[in-house]
Design a protein around this motif. Structure first.
Motif, PDB file in Angstrom:
ATOM      1  N   UNK A  70      19.435  68.693  43.952  1.00 24.77           N
ATOM      2  CA  UNK A  70      19.552  70.167  43.634  1.00 24.77           C
ATOM      3  C   UNK A  70      20.774  70.785  44.432  1.00 24.77           C
ATOM      4  N   UNK A  71      21.023  70.196  45.496  1.00 24.36           N
ATOM      5  CA  UNK A  71      22.373  70.403  46.224  1.00 24.36           C
ATOM      6  C   UNK A  71      23.671  69.998  45.208  1.00 24.36           C
ATOM      7  N   UNK A  72      23.680  68.722  44.921  1.00 23.36           N
ATOM      8  CA  UNK A  72      24.603  68.315  43.988  1.00 23.36           C
ATOM      9  C   UNK A  72      24.804  69.287  42.826  1.00 23.36           C
ATOM     10  N   UNK A  73      23.920  69.695  42.102  1.00 21.01           N
ATOM     11  CA  UNK A  73      23.612  70.652  41.142  1.00 21.01           C
ATOM     12  C   UNK A  73      24.154  71.989  41.382  1.00 21.01           C
ATOM     13  N   UNK A  74      23.879  72.452  42.555  1.00 16.37           N
ATOM     14  CA  UNK A  74      24.460  73.725  43.155  1.00 16.37           C
ATOM     15  C   UNK A  74      25.961  73.821  43.321  1.00 16.37           C
ATOM     16  N   UNK A  75      26.392  72.880  43.804  1.00 13.74           N
ATOM     17  CA  UNK A  75      28.159  72.592  43.965  1.00 13.74           C
ATOM     18  C   UNK A  75      28.420  72.458  42.637  1.00 13.74           C
ATOM     19  N   UNK A  79      29.121  76.312  42.020  1.00 15.07           N
ATOM     20  CA  UNK A  79      30.286  76.533  43.126  1.00 15.07           C
ATOM     21  C   UNK A  79      29.739  76.757  44.621  1.00 15.07           C
ATOM     22  N   UNK A  80      28.663  76.336  44.912  1.00 16.54           N
ATOM     23  CA  UNK A  80      28.060  76.505  46.063  1.00 16.54           C
ATOM     24  C   UNK A  80      27.727  77.961  46.511  1.00 16.54           C
ATOM     25  N   UNK A  81      27.898  78.970  45.314  1.00 17.31           N
ATOM     26  CA  UNK A  81      27.526  80.373  45.443  1.00 17.31           C
ATOM     27  C   UNK A  81      26.038  80.684  45.774  1.00 17.31           C
ATOM     28  N   UNK A  82      26.047  81.497  47.010  1.00 21.15           N
ATOM     29  CA  UNK A  82      24.411  81.602  47.353  1.00 21.15           C
ATOM     30  C   UNK A  82      23.761  82.956  46.667  1.00 21.15           C
ATOM     31  N   UNK A  83      23.583  82.569  45.498  1.00 19.34           N
ATOM     32  CA  UNK A  83      23.013  83.651  44.635  1.00 19.34           C
ATOM     33  C   UNK A  83      21.446  83.586  45.143  1.00 19.34           C
ATOM     34  N   UNK A  84      20.693  84.729  45.150  1.00 14.93           N
ATOM     35  CA  UNK A  84      19.546  85.222  45.515  1.00 14.93           C
ATOM     36  C   UNK A  84      18.209  84.355  45.418  1.00 14.93           C
ATOM     37  N   UNK A  87      18.872  80.876  47.287  1.00 15.02           N
ATOM     38  CA  UNK A  87      18.619  81.064  48.793  1.00 15.02           C
ATOM     39  C   UNK A  87      17.186  81.079  48.842  1.00 15.02           C
ATOM     40  N   UNK A  88      16.573  81.569  47.795  1.00 17.02           N
ATOM     41  CA  UNK A  88      15.029  81.564  48.113  1.00 17.02           C
ATOM     42  C   UNK A  88      14.410  80.143  47.745  1.00 17.02           C
ATOM     43  N   UNK A  89      15.121  79.426  46.908  1.00 20.04           N
ATOM     44  CA  UNK A  89      14.608  78.097  46.671  1.00 20.04           C
ATOM     45  C   UNK A  89      14.884  77.264  47.934  1.00 20.04           C
ATOM     46  N   UNK A  90      16.132  77.315  48.542  1.00 22.17           N
ATOM     47  CA  UNK A  90      16.310  76.689  49.970  1.00 22.17           C
ATOM     48  C   UNK A  90      15.341  76.908  50.888  1.00 22.17           C
ATOM     49  N   UNK A  91      14.967  78.483  51.148  1.00 22.20           N
ATOM     50  CA  UNK A  91      13.814  78.735  52.257  1.00 22.20           C
ATOM     51  C   UNK A  91      12.628  78.077  51.863  1.00 22.20           C
TER      52      UNK A  91
END
Length: 236
Positions: A70-75, A79-84, A87-91
């Motif tokens: 998931x982190x690889x997909x995020x990047x 582009x590593x943008x902290x969309x809401x 952020x909620x998925x990470x929390x």
């Protein structure tokens, strides 16, 4: 290395994030663990409780690689943008790790029956559902409906294609940036975003084949699919 993997997958027609299909493994195990624990309680069958415990152990093992992908997909796609939603998925992923660790620890206590573990299993399931919800919001929250009626039949096919290949990075109903620029009113503009080329069918095709910045190439799309996508973009 990771970027090369995504580029290779894109060339063979898989231009989608890798994380969503992987999530089915831990989610399925968590659902299974909860169901088996409830069955163990209802029918007083210890064997089902043992199965539930094993499901939770496997879910905890499957979670780290799922998160890493998931982190690889995020990047790659955001582009590593902290969309809401991200952020909620990470929390919630961090919360889920804690719940699963507690569930596994409780499972090691053989004297604990279903009533002691079901609450933690339920909390794990709720956290997993929350992660899935925000994942859906991330991809489909602003997508146009595939059942929407368009005057041009090609546009009806184009909306499904857009939702599948483009909505991860582009809004269809906004001009704001998601990962890439919003595409609302694209064909009413004078120039394409990023490239600055005139807005024409030919230049949209060119952008799909040889994109700018971090956008992956979509040269695997057929000419007919590109026409359908352009037909949809003209409705925005």
């Amino acid at each position: 290395m990771i970027n090369s993997l995504y580029q290779t997958l894109s060339k063979i027609g898989f231009a989608h994030p890798l994380h969503p299909p992987i999530t089915h493994l831990p989610l399925g195990l968590i659902i299974g663990g909860f169901i088996f624990a409830v069955v163990a309680l209802v029918f007083n069958q210890k064997s089902f409780l043992q199965t539930a415990r094993r499901c939770m152990v496997l879910a905890l093992i499957a979670l780290p690689p799922t998160v890493l992908i998931g982190l690889a997909d995020w990047q790659q796609y955001y582009g590593g943008a902290l969309l809401f939603p991200i952020t909620m998925k990470m929390v919630l992923a961090a919360v889920l790790v804690v719940f699963l660790a507690v569930a596994v620890k409780l499972g090691l206590r053989k004297e604990y029956g279903p009533m002691r573990v079901i609450p933690v299993y339920a909390l794990s399931l709720l956290a997993a559902i929350g992660i899935g919800y925000f994942g859906g919001e991330l991809v489909y929250g602003t997508s146009r409906s595939a059942g929407e009626v368009f005057a041009n039949p090609a546009a009806e096919k184009g909306v499904a294609l857009f939702n599948k290949t483009c909505s991860v990075c582009h809004f269809s109903d906004k001009t704001e940036t998601k990962v890439g620029p919003g595409l609302k009113g694209l064909f009413q503009r004078e120039k394409l975003p990023i490239s600055g080329r005139p807005v024409t069918d030919a230049n949209v095709r060119l952008t799909l084949n040889t994109p700018f910045d971090q956008m992956p190439p979509f040269d695997w799309l057929s000419a007919e699919q590109v026409d359908e996508l352009i037909a949809f973009l003209k409705t925005l």
